[in-house]
Motif scaffolding. Structure first.
Motif, short mmCIF file in Angstrom:
data_model
loop_
_atom_site.label_atom_id
_atom_site.label_comp_id
_atom_site.label_asym_id
_atom_site.label_seq_id
_atom_site.Cartn_x
_atom_site.Cartn_y
_atom_site.Cartn_z
N HIS A 85 21.44 35.70 -11.08
CA HIS A 85 21.99 35.70 -12.44
C HIS A 85 23.27 34.85 -12.51
O HIS A 85 23.43 34.05 -13.42
N ALA A 141 20.57 31.28 -27.15
CA ALA A 141 19.83 32.41 -26.58
C ALA A 141 20.54 32.88 -25.32
O ALA A 141 20.78 34.07 -25.12
N LYS A 142 20.90 31.93 -24.49
CA LYS A 142 21.51 32.28 -23.20
C LYS A 142 22.88 32.93 -23.39
O LYS A 142 23.15 33.98 -22.84
N THR A 144 24.29 34.31 -25.99
CA THR A 144 24.40 35.56 -26.76
C THR A 144 23.83 36.74 -25.95
O THR A 144 23.90 37.87 -26.40
N HIS A 145 23.24 36.44 -24.79
CA HIS A 145 22.72 37.52 -23.96
C HIS A 145 23.34 37.47 -22.57
O HIS A 145 22.74 37.90 -21.60
N SER A 147 26.19 38.85 -21.41
CA SER A 147 27.03 39.94 -20.91
C SER A 147 26.27 40.77 -19.87
O SER A 147 25.04 40.82 -19.89
N GLY A 150 22.88 39.98 -18.08
CA GLY A 150 22.19 39.01 -18.94
C GLY A 150 20.77 39.47 -19.24
O GLY A 150 20.36 40.57 -18.85
N TYR A 151 20.03 38.62 -19.95
CA TYR A 151 18.64 38.98 -20.23
C TYR A 151 17.76 38.48 -19.08
O TYR A 151 17.80 37.29 -18.77
N TYR A 153 14.78 37.16 -18.19
CA TYR A 153 13.52 36.54 -18.65
C TYR A 153 12.52 36.38 -17.51
O TYR A 153 11.36 36.04 -17.72
N PRO A 178 13.75 38.90 -26.63
CA PRO A 178 14.66 38.71 -27.77
C PRO A 178 14.24 37.53 -28.64
O PRO A 178 13.78 36.50 -28.11
N TYR A 181 15.21 33.88 -27.87
CA TYR A 181 14.46 33.25 -26.77
C TYR A 181 13.08 32.81 -27.26
O TYR A 181 12.56 31.77 -26.86
#
Ligand code: HEM
Length: 240
Positions: A85, A141-142, A144-145, A147, A150-151, A153, A178, A181
């Motif tokens: 990450h 997309a990256k 805003t996610h 924190s 992360g998301y 994917y 999301p 994405y």
């Protein structure tokens, strides 16, 4: 809708890409070009173009690793999800920033330099719009996610992307992704479909033979040029 977006459209895009490239080669072989605008303006281009191209190359490598190297492989190689990450967050964002700056400069140049703007067709404008949207949406997309962890994917979009190659698209994997994405991936696919029909086609004609061809020797005819020397009689060795 999910089947259409993630099970049908990807194949339509692949067919458009392959058939489009074959069609362009067959009917527009000599129009297969970047339509470079370097003759109109080169100062800004010399900065913006490498920024954009290095940026997009790094982002491409990031996409290939992120989507096509399974999480289980990196774990077996001793790379924890957390390390991955951090690498993706800092490495991917750095590449993305370079790319955003590069495309912003290219667009600024295209709009403000009159001859360059005049050489811009409707086809180019559509291509720039989709290209710019794909880049900005990827960054949005990256970031805003970003924190926490992360998301991830790699447990949803990545297995879906890989499943496309088994001809059994796992569209369910895209269910909880999301929306930012999802929009990014759809715009990305639209860009792929446009490649054969726009200047982007030049990405498939990277001049690999340049690496192996002999040097071209340039000599100035102008004796006042720095480094010029009086002509000598007879033949000269090349490369001297
Ligand atoms: C269908 C095709 C695509 C898929 C499935 C896809 C998927 C993704 C994913 C999952 C991320 C997030 C990475 C993260 O959160 O760490 C991302 C980021 C990004 N994407 Fe894409 N993408 C596609 C096409 C494209 C295209 C064509 C471009 C550019 C022309 C692009 C540019 C970016 C950028 C700039 C980022 C943010 C920076 C980075 O992570 O490197 N993507 N994309």
């Amino acid at each position: 809708m999910r089947t259409l977006l993630w099970g049908v459209i990807p194949y339509v895009v692949l067919v458009l890409l392959a058939a489009g490239l074959a069609w362009r080669y067959r009917y527009d072989k000599f129009g297969w070009t970047t339509r470079s605008s370097q003759v109109y303006e080169s100062k800004l281009l010399n900065i913006a173009s490498p920024m954009f191209h290095y940026g997009i190359l790094f982002v491409l490598v990031g996409h290939l690793v992120g989507l096509f190297v399974p999480e289980s492989w990196t774990e077996k190689a001793g790379v924890s999800e957390h390390t991955y990450h951090l690498f993706s967050l800092y490495g991917g964002t750095a590449a993305g920033v370079l790319l955003v700056l590069g495309i912003a400069l290219l667009l600024y140049r295209r709009r403000t330099n009159a001859p360059v703007f005049r050489a811009t067709t409707a086809n180019d404008k559509l291509m720039y719009l989709v290209l710019f949207a794909a880049i900005v949406l990827g960054m949005v997309a990256k970031l805003t996610h970003a924190s926490g962890e992360g998301y991830n994917y790699r447990e949803s979009m990545a297995p879906w992307a890989r499943s496309l190659f088994t001809l059994q698209p796992d569209t369910d994997r895209m269910a909880g992704v999301p929306v930012m994405y999802q929009i990014h991936a759809v715009v990305g696919m639209a860009l792929f479909a446009l490649i054969p029909f726009t200047r982007l086609v030049h990405m498939f004609s990277a001049p690999v033979q340049y690496l192996f061809r002999p040097y071209v020797v340039y000599r100035s005819r102008d004796p006042r040029r720095v480094g010029a020397r009086p002509e000598r009689r007879g033949w000269e060795k090349t490369g001297s």
